[in-house]
Design a protein around this motif. Sequence first.
Motif, PDB file in Angstrom:
ATOM      1  N   GLY B  47       0.823  -1.212   0.000  1.00 51.04           N
ATOM      2  CA  GLY B  47       0.000   0.000   0.000  1.00 51.04           C
ATOM      3  C   GLY B  47       0.847   1.247   0.000  1.00 51.04           C
ATOM      4  O   GLY B  47       1.837   1.334  -0.711  1.00 51.04           O
ATOM      5  N   PRO B 106       4.793   6.957 -15.265  1.00 51.31           N
ATOM      6  CA  PRO B 106       4.032   6.121 -16.197  1.00 51.31           C
ATOM      7  C   PRO B 106       4.121   6.654 -17.625  1.00 51.31           C
ATOM      8  O   PRO B 106       4.181   7.871 -17.827  1.00 51.31           O
ATOM      9  N   GLY B 107       4.147   5.784 -18.565  1.00 52.30           N
ATOM     10  CA  GLY B 107       4.167   6.169 -19.979  1.00 52.30           C
ATOM     11  C   GLY B 107       3.801   4.977 -20.820  1.00 52.30           C
ATOM     12  O   GLY B 107       3.556   3.905 -20.278  1.00 52.30           O
ATOM     13  N   LYS B 111       4.572   0.707 -17.744  1.00 57.86           N
ATOM     14  CA  LYS B 111       3.335   0.413 -17.020  1.00 57.86           C
ATOM     15  C   LYS B 111       3.595   0.544 -15.526  1.00 57.86           C
ATOM     16  O   LYS B 111       4.585   0.032 -15.016  1.00 57.86           O
ATOM     17  N   VAL B 112       2.713   1.254 -14.855  1.00 58.30           N
ATOM     18  CA  VAL B 112       2.824   1.443 -13.403  1.00 58.30           C
ATOM     19  C   VAL B 112       1.463   1.109 -12.794  1.00 58.30           C
ATOM     20  O   VAL B 112       0.454   1.622 -13.269  1.00 58.30           O
ATOM     21  N   PRO B 113       1.370   0.259 -11.757  1.00 58.14           N
ATOM     22  CA  PRO B 113       2.472  -0.373 -11.028  1.00 58.14           C
ATOM     23  C   PRO B 113       3.346  -1.305 -11.886  1.00 58.14           C
ATOM     24  O   PRO B 113       2.873  -1.847 -12.876  1.00 58.14           O
ATOM     25  N   HIS B 114       4.626  -1.420 -11.474  1.00 63.30           N
ATOM     26  CA  HIS B 114       5.485  -2.480 -11.981  1.00 63.30           C
ATOM     27  C   HIS B 114       4.965  -3.742 -11.302  1.00 63.30           C
ATOM     28  O   HIS B 114       5.159  -3.927 -10.109  1.00 63.30           O
ATOM     29  N   MET B 115       4.209  -4.528 -12.054  1.00 62.61           N
ATOM     30  CA  MET B 115       3.481  -5.633 -11.449  1.00 62.61           C
ATOM     31  C   MET B 115       3.776  -6.921 -12.180  1.00 62.61           C
ATOM     32  O   MET B 115       3.596  -6.984 -13.387  1.00 62.61           O
ATOM     33  N   GLY B 116       4.250  -7.908 -11.462  1.00 61.68           N
ATOM     34  CA  GLY B 116       4.480  -9.202 -12.061  1.00 61.68           C
ATOM     35  C   GLY B 116       5.871  -9.722 -11.743  1.00 61.68           C
ATOM     36  O   GLY B 116       6.542  -9.234 -10.845  1.00 61.68           O
ATOM     37  N   VAL B 140       5.272  -5.848  -6.969  1.00 62.69           N
ATOM     38  CA  VAL B 140       4.088  -4.998  -7.155  1.00 62.69           C
ATOM     39  C   VAL B 140       4.400  -3.671  -6.490  1.00 62.69           C
ATOM     40  O   VAL B 140       4.363  -3.553  -5.270  1.00 62.69           O
TER      41      VAL B 140
END
Lengths: 251, 195
Positions: B47, B106-107, B111-116, B140
């Motif tokens: 969070g 972000p652009g 991608k934001v969040p940097h997820m994965g 994440v």
Amino acid sequence: MVAKRIIPCLDVKDGVVVKGINFLGLKEVGDAVDMGVRYAREGADELVYLDISATREGRNTFAALVEKIAAGIDIPFTVGGGIGSVDDASRLLDAGADKVSINSAAIRDPELIGRIASKYGSQFVVVAIDAKCVDGTWKATTHGGSVMTDKELFSWAMEAQQRGAGEILFTSMDHDGTKGGYACEVYERLSELLSIPVIASGGAGSIADIAKVLTEGKADAALAASIFHYGEIGIQELKEALRKENINVRI
Amino acid sequence: MIAIIDYDAGNIQSVGNALSRLGTEYVLTSDPAVLDGASKIILPGVGNAAHAVESLREKGLESYVRSLRRPVLGICVGLQIMCRRSEEGDSRGLGIFDCDVRKFEPGPDCKVPHMGWNTISNLEGKLFKDMKGGSWVYFVHSYYPALCPDTVATCTHAGVMFSAALRYENFYGTQFHPEKSGGAGEKILRNFLEL
């Protein structure tokens, strides 16, 4: 570089994984925890559990199940189905869910996205959109595709992002259950519009379909159900094939 | 006994679940008397970093954590609040790591969040014992710890190389979630438990 994700989706009714075609005609396919553990071991990157129980008893069973899933699997999982308030989301977070997916409730009350995101962070909120193409316009639906809304897909996805969604899970109701491939052009456009990850869902029938949505469709993740549940495509086999196509996957 | 600091910072049960899968006993607490009895301490967190550090202060644990001489592992936001400061809410951290936390811009290609799942490289020290660069772990986050003198692992997202892990004396931190990172994550947690 962050890998493209492969996400098996498990629809859960009264504690049991089921699968239907176009959301109708359900068939039992297995135990939710056992299937999750197996998929994680085979290389699934995340799991999505959707509660499709219509009753209060079913919902309670699901919350108890989320605790067991959280205890048993060592990869992230999202839960969805019937989440209508911050309290619902809190309960699932406490049970151990990594993310919640909200769908109809977000359409009814778009501010819910921001309320959950500001409390638990955007990474916790997946906004799921089930849409259909009517006269050339993609419109969001609710109730498993049976109720049309006035929300246009692309503007609604943008709004969800602005309100704090961390991911968009878009299901084409025109493709779901058909195994005829994903709605690639739609994902490509969504992915170019949004700065949050896009998960593709609905229509996977072959390895080539998944490869296509992750490349031409520019999706960050591909979600599928029946091809995995019925063992038509193994996750390991799928990922090896994707790697051969120069798609960055975790093996 | 391992203690997980309980300070209203998101999904902390999952760290406990991971320890249980390793057969390790743990206690979830914010009570210094209980924390005193633990051999190692985990500071989890998901969070918002500004909320998390505020919550830790409200529980009166800021100077307690800073004064610890036993192994401490901060995870995700737990790591971020152990840094000097964060661009998230322009918040001041505990200043344990010589590191600032910045925002991913972000652009179209970021991608934001940097997820994965992403790979970690330049692994140093006991946390990564018997591990090779290129291991896959789960991230994440929308803010990242910059590269700094305390960096002991790196990761790259959208052309930005950042600290995937930090270490200063007895303090360790991972920006990724070892408790959600399958076999590699289990190995890292085990390495921490064996310190």
